[in-house]
Design a protein around this motif. Structure first.
Motif, PDB file in Angstrom:
ATOM      1  N   ASP A  43     -32.753  13.794  21.070  1.00 21.81           N
ATOM      2  CA  ASP A  43     -31.960  14.951  21.496  1.00 21.81           C
ATOM      3  C   ASP A  43     -30.681  15.089  20.677  1.00 21.81           C
ATOM      4  N   GLY A  44     -30.589  14.311  19.609  1.00 22.94           N
ATOM      5  CA  GLY A  44     -29.393  14.382  18.766  1.00 22.94           C
ATOM      6  C   GLY A  44     -28.182  13.700  19.382  1.00 22.94           C
ATOM      7  N   ILE A  45     -28.418  12.832  20.368  1.00 22.94           N
ATOM      8  CA  ILE A  45     -27.287  12.131  20.981  1.00 22.94           C
ATOM      9  C   ILE A  45     -27.202  10.722  20.426  1.00 22.94           C
ATOM     10  N   GLY A  46     -26.307  10.573  19.451  1.00 29.86           N
ATOM     11  CA  GLY A  46     -26.123   9.286  18.792  1.00 29.86           C
ATOM     12  C   GLY A  46     -24.851   8.619  19.287  1.00 29.86           C
ATOM     13  N   PRO A  47     -24.434   7.522  18.649  1.00 27.83           N
ATOM     14  CA  PRO A  47     -23.258   6.749  19.089  1.00 27.83           C
ATOM     15  C   PRO A  47     -21.981   7.589  19.243  1.00 27.83           C
ATOM     16  N   ASP A  48     -21.717   8.505  18.291  1.00 30.71           N
ATOM     17  CA  ASP A  48     -20.476   9.284  18.377  1.00 30.71           C
ATOM     18  C   ASP A  48     -20.468  10.209  19.588  1.00 30.71           C
ATOM     19  N   GLU A  49     -21.648  10.769  19.925  1.00 33.31           N
ATOM     20  CA  GLU A  49     -21.738  11.710  21.047  1.00 33.31           C
ATOM     21  C   GLU A  49     -21.439  11.035  22.392  1.00 33.31           C
ATOM     22  N   ILE A  50     -21.619   9.719  22.455  1.00 30.35           N
ATOM     23  CA  ILE A  50     -21.296   9.041  23.722  1.00 30.35           C
ATOM     24  C   ILE A  50     -20.026   8.182  23.570  1.00 30.35           C
ATOM     25  N   GLY A  51     -19.226   8.524  22.568  1.00 30.46           N
ATOM     26  CA  GLY A  51     -17.881   7.938  22.446  1.00 30.46           C
ATOM     27  C   GLY A  51     -17.821   6.482  22.009  1.00 30.46           C
ATOM     28  N   LEU A  52     -18.872   6.001  21.300  1.00 29.02           N
ATOM     29  CA  LEU A  52     -18.858   4.572  20.947  1.00 29.02           C
ATOM     30  C   LEU A  52     -17.804   4.241  19.888  1.00 29.02           C
ATOM     31  N   ASP A  53     -17.368   5.270  19.127  1.00 32.24           N
ATOM     32  CA  ASP A  53     -16.269   5.049  18.178  1.00 32.24           C
ATOM     33  C   ASP A  53     -14.989   4.699  18.950  1.00 32.24           C
ATOM     34  N   LYS A  54     -14.790   5.434  20.040  1.00 33.15           N
ATOM     35  CA  LYS A  54     -13.614   5.218  20.894  1.00 33.15           C
ATOM     36  C   LYS A  54     -13.716   3.852  21.598  1.00 33.15           C
ATOM     37  N   LEU A  55     -14.929   3.513  22.034  1.00 31.99           N
ATOM     38  CA  LEU A  55     -15.143   2.221  22.697  1.00 31.99           C
ATOM     39  C   LEU A  55     -14.842   1.081  21.725  1.00 31.99           C
ATOM     40  N   ALA A  56     -15.247   1.250  20.459  1.00 28.88           N
ATOM     41  CA  ALA A  56     -14.989   0.217  19.454  1.00 28.88           C
ATOM     42  C   ALA A  56     -13.483   0.005  19.277  1.00 28.88           C
ATOM     43  N   GLU A  57     -12.716   1.100  19.311  1.00 28.36           N
ATOM     44  CA  GLU A  57     -11.251   0.979  19.217  1.00 28.36           C
ATOM     45  C   GLU A  57     -10.686   0.151  20.369  1.00 28.36           C
ATOM     46  N   LEU A  58     -11.221   0.417  21.569  1.00 28.37           N
ATOM     47  CA  LEU A  58     -10.750  -0.340  22.740  1.00 28.37           C
ATOM     48  C   LEU A  58     -11.062  -1.823  22.584  1.00 28.37           C
ATOM     49  N   LEU A  59     -12.267  -2.124  22.064  1.00 29.83           N
ATOM     50  CA  LEU A  59     -12.655  -3.525  21.875  1.00 29.83           C
ATOM     51  C   LEU A  59     -11.789  -4.176  20.798  1.00 29.83           C
ATOM     52  N   ALA A  60     -11.434  -3.394  19.772  1.00 28.44           N
ATOM     53  CA  ALA A  60     -10.617  -3.911  18.673  1.00 28.44           C
ATOM     54  C   ALA A  60      -9.188  -4.225  19.128  1.00 28.44           C
ATOM     55  N   SER A  61      -8.764  -3.596  20.230  1.00 25.56           N
ATOM     56  CA  SER A  61      -7.378  -3.770  20.700  1.00 25.56           C
ATOM     57  C   SER A  61      -7.078  -5.190  21.179  1.00 25.56           C
ATOM     58  N   GLY A  62      -8.142  -5.963  21.479  1.00 23.91           N
ATOM     59  CA  GLY A  62      -7.930  -7.320  21.985  1.00 23.91           C
ATOM     60  C   GLY A  62      -7.561  -7.351  23.461  1.00 23.91           C
ATOM     61  N   ASP A  63      -7.620  -6.201  24.132  1.00 25.46           N
ATOM     62  CA  ASP A  63      -7.243  -6.128  25.553  1.00 25.46           C
ATOM     63  C   ASP A  63      -8.355  -6.593  26.494  1.00 25.46           C
ATOM     64  N   TYR A  64      -9.566  -6.793  25.975  1.00 22.55           N
ATOM     65  CA  TYR A  64     -10.680  -7.106  26.861  1.00 22.55           C
ATOM     66  C   TYR A  64     -11.408  -8.385  26.463  1.00 22.55           C
ATOM     67  N   GLU A  65     -11.784  -9.155  27.484  1.00 23.35           N
ATOM     68  CA  GLU A  65     -12.529 -10.394  27.251  1.00 23.35           C
ATOM     69  C   GLU A  65     -14.016 -10.210  27.512  1.00 23.35           C
ATOM     70  N   GLU A  66     -14.307  -9.227  28.357  1.00 26.87           N
ATOM     71  CA  GLU A  66     -15.704  -9.028  28.720  1.00 26.87           C
ATOM     72  C   GLU A  66     -16.024  -7.551  28.859  1.00 26.87           C
TER      73      GLU A  66
END
Ligand SMILES: [Zn+2]
Ligand SMILES: [Zn+2]
Lengths: 200, 200
Positions: free
Chosen positions: A116-139
């Protein structure tokens, strides 16, 4: 023209609602005209306001008219250093009702669906990667639906988490396979959260 | 608060729609927010306009934003000198689709229901009596629903017609007993109109 111009227009417009065809649109129109006029005017106002003002939380991507939703803005929710990934806002509400989770959420607003053309960017995984990169989360708790698409999306995200050195877990299969998270009862959902398994 | 204030308000207000509970209101809200924003704004406008502008035809009592509805205003419909009494606007639409009737209508907006406090005045029988007194009609077709209440209402109105020397007929029982007129197929409805029987 079947009725009057305004009534025909109303019956036509009501059919944007999911599951509402011409006959039920007609029934709804007569029902509210006969018994719910004031309430329907209120509905008209909240519809217009919601459609024009509700956007997405800048942090977790859920639907809200605020820049940052109430959960993301709550400093107590940051202490856990856990991010729970769900497909939609209804899943956030379902998990909140279990009282088993006090971390933060990330709302995909869907799941991966390449056909359906719904890839990683369409579900905000770029934004999620930024959150993970922040070091604010352990799990990262992967609480996508226990469907084929939900599982595939969870495993895709688990790999991203691994890249950032964040532990990823999947909610336990207490939830019925093939079902949708928002319809699962609270007890089952609590169980599935407590019994979550490490993926990587 | 389950979601954001505006979203909670929308989900609450959607529950005025018949058959819509909390869960389906939630589904509808997310569906239109994700996929139908512009359409939902149009719906908001037509809802508000319909609720504030639609009233009843001064002659036949059907729902319309006009003083006199298109059917009542059409001089060709007066030539037949027949008045067809129905319970609601949807019944008018169903009969119009048969192309078997070219007279005028009177819309009760319900049926007699003494236990619910719905007596002759509540379904406009005072107004109907005025129309019968005018001498403009030779026949009254009683096309109320083939339910217990619809039958009782038809027989009550037949007596009023008799007082005014207007012939009253009941649509034939081609329509299934216990059913609702607006869901009857066109062929059956045509048959029931053609086979109508004199009551008095
Ligand atoms: Zn948020
Ligand atoms: Zn009229």
């Amino acid at each position: 023209m079947k009725f009057s111009p305004l009534l025909d227009q109303l019956i036509n417009d009501l059919q944007i609602l999911p599951g509402v065809g011409p006959k039920s649109a007609q029934r709804i129109a007569f029902h509210i005209l006969e018994r719910k006029r004031d309430d329907a005017v209120s509905l008209a106002h909240s519809l217009e306001e919601a459609m024009t003002k509700i956007g997405h939380c800048q942090q977790c991507n859920t639907l809200t008219e605020l820049d940052i939703c109430a959960i993301c803005a709550n400093p107590k929710r940051q202490v856990e250093r856990i991010l729970c990934v769900v497909e939609g806002p209804a899943d956030v509400a379902a998990i909140e009702q279990t009282n088993q989770f006090s971390g933060q959420y990330f709302v995909l607003m869907g799941h991966l669906s390449p056909l359906d053309g719904i890839g990683p960017d369409e579900i905000g995984l770029d934004k999620l990667a930024e959150l993970l990169a922040s070091g604010d989360y352990e799990e990262l708790i992967l609480a996508t639906n226990p469907t084929v698409e939900g599982e595939a999306t969870a495993y895709y995200i688990a790999e991203i988490a691994q890249e950032y050195g964040v532990k990823a877990s999947r909610i336990a299969h207490g939830v019925p396979v093939g079902g949708e998270l928002e319809y699962v009862d609270g007890a089952t959902l609590s169980h599935s959260l407590l019994g979550r398994q490490l993926i990587n």
